[in-house]
Motif scaffolding. Structure first.
Motif, PDB file in Angstrom:
ATOM      1  N   GLY A  14      27.035  17.811  26.731  1.00 48.73           N
ATOM      2  CA  GLY A  14      27.745  19.018  26.306  1.00 48.73           C
ATOM      3  C   GLY A  14      28.951  19.332  27.162  1.00 48.73           C
ATOM      4  N   VAL A  58      35.364  26.202  20.520  1.00 45.96           N
ATOM      5  CA  VAL A  58      34.240  25.470  21.085  1.00 45.96           C
ATOM      6  C   VAL A  58      33.122  26.481  21.297  1.00 45.96           C
ATOM      7  CG1 VAL A  58      33.433  24.059  23.007  1.00 45.96           C
ATOM      8  CG2 VAL A  58      35.798  23.833  22.214  1.00 45.96           C
ATOM      9  N   LEU A 110      34.379  16.912  24.856  1.00 43.07           N
ATOM     10  CA  LEU A 110      34.657  16.624  23.458  1.00 43.07           C
ATOM     11  C   LEU A 110      35.415  15.301  23.410  1.00 43.07           C
ATOM     12  CD1 LEU A 110      36.108  20.112  22.471  1.00 43.07           C
ATOM     13  CD2 LEU A 110      33.748  19.357  22.258  1.00 43.07           C
ATOM     14  N   ALA A 168      29.104  22.686  25.587  1.00 36.77           N
ATOM     15  CA  ALA A 168      29.483  22.760  24.176  1.00 36.77           C
ATOM     16  C   ALA A 168      28.309  22.404  23.282  1.00 36.77           C
ATOM     17  CB  ALA A 168      30.644  21.820  23.907  1.00 36.77           C
ATOM     18  N   ILE A 206      30.666  15.658  20.474  1.00 39.49           N
ATOM     19  CA  ILE A 206      30.333  16.375  21.706  1.00 39.49           C
ATOM     20  C   ILE A 206      29.449  15.457  22.526  1.00 39.49           C
ATOM     21  CG2 ILE A 206      29.166  18.393  22.671  1.00 39.49           C
ATOM     22  CD1 ILE A 206      29.963  19.843  20.026  1.00 39.49           C
ATOM     23  N   VAL A 227      34.922  20.490  28.774  1.00 33.47           N
ATOM     24  CA  VAL A 227      34.609  21.899  28.550  1.00 33.47           C
ATOM     25  C   VAL A 227      34.970  22.718  29.783  1.00 33.47           C
ATOM     26  CG1 VAL A 227      32.754  23.545  28.086  1.00 33.47           C
ATOM     27  CG2 VAL A 227      32.844  21.385  26.836  1.00 33.47           C
TER      28      VAL A 227
END
Length: 96
Positions: A52, A17, A55, A5, A48, A66
């Motif tokens: 990555g 996203v 969330l 993300a 974030i 993610v």
């Protein structure tokens, strides 16, 4: 290697996203009761992770991965495609 993300955006019914590979996942808020019940400001207050991979909403005490979103989105997309095929088959059978 899985996508990570880079950003997240929200509307009244879903969130998107944005991923580092240039794609984006649009996810219905109905999948996540806590963000769905939150105010728009609380939804936008998402962090974030440095990697990555996730969330996090401090105010909501909510974490979403993610990879989990990608898996759920893939499953949902497949289910929707199967419904479309099933409807097409029923229509053709009804025409006989």
């Amino acid at each position: 290697m899985s996508a990570k993300a880079t950003d997240a955006s929200f509307d009244e019914t879903s969130f998107t996203v944005h991923l580092d590979n240039g794609s984006a996942l649009r996810v219905p808020l109905d999948w996540f009761p806590t963000p769905r019940a939150a105010t728009p400001g609380q939804r936008r207050d998402v962090r974030i992770s440095a990697s990555g991979a996730g969330l996090h909403w401090d105010q909501l005490n909510e974490d979403i991965s993610v990879s989990g979103l990608m898996h759920d989105a893939e499953r949902w997309h497949l289910e929707e495609r199967l419904k479309s095929v099933d409807r097409a088959v029923k229509i053709e059978a009804d025409d006989l």
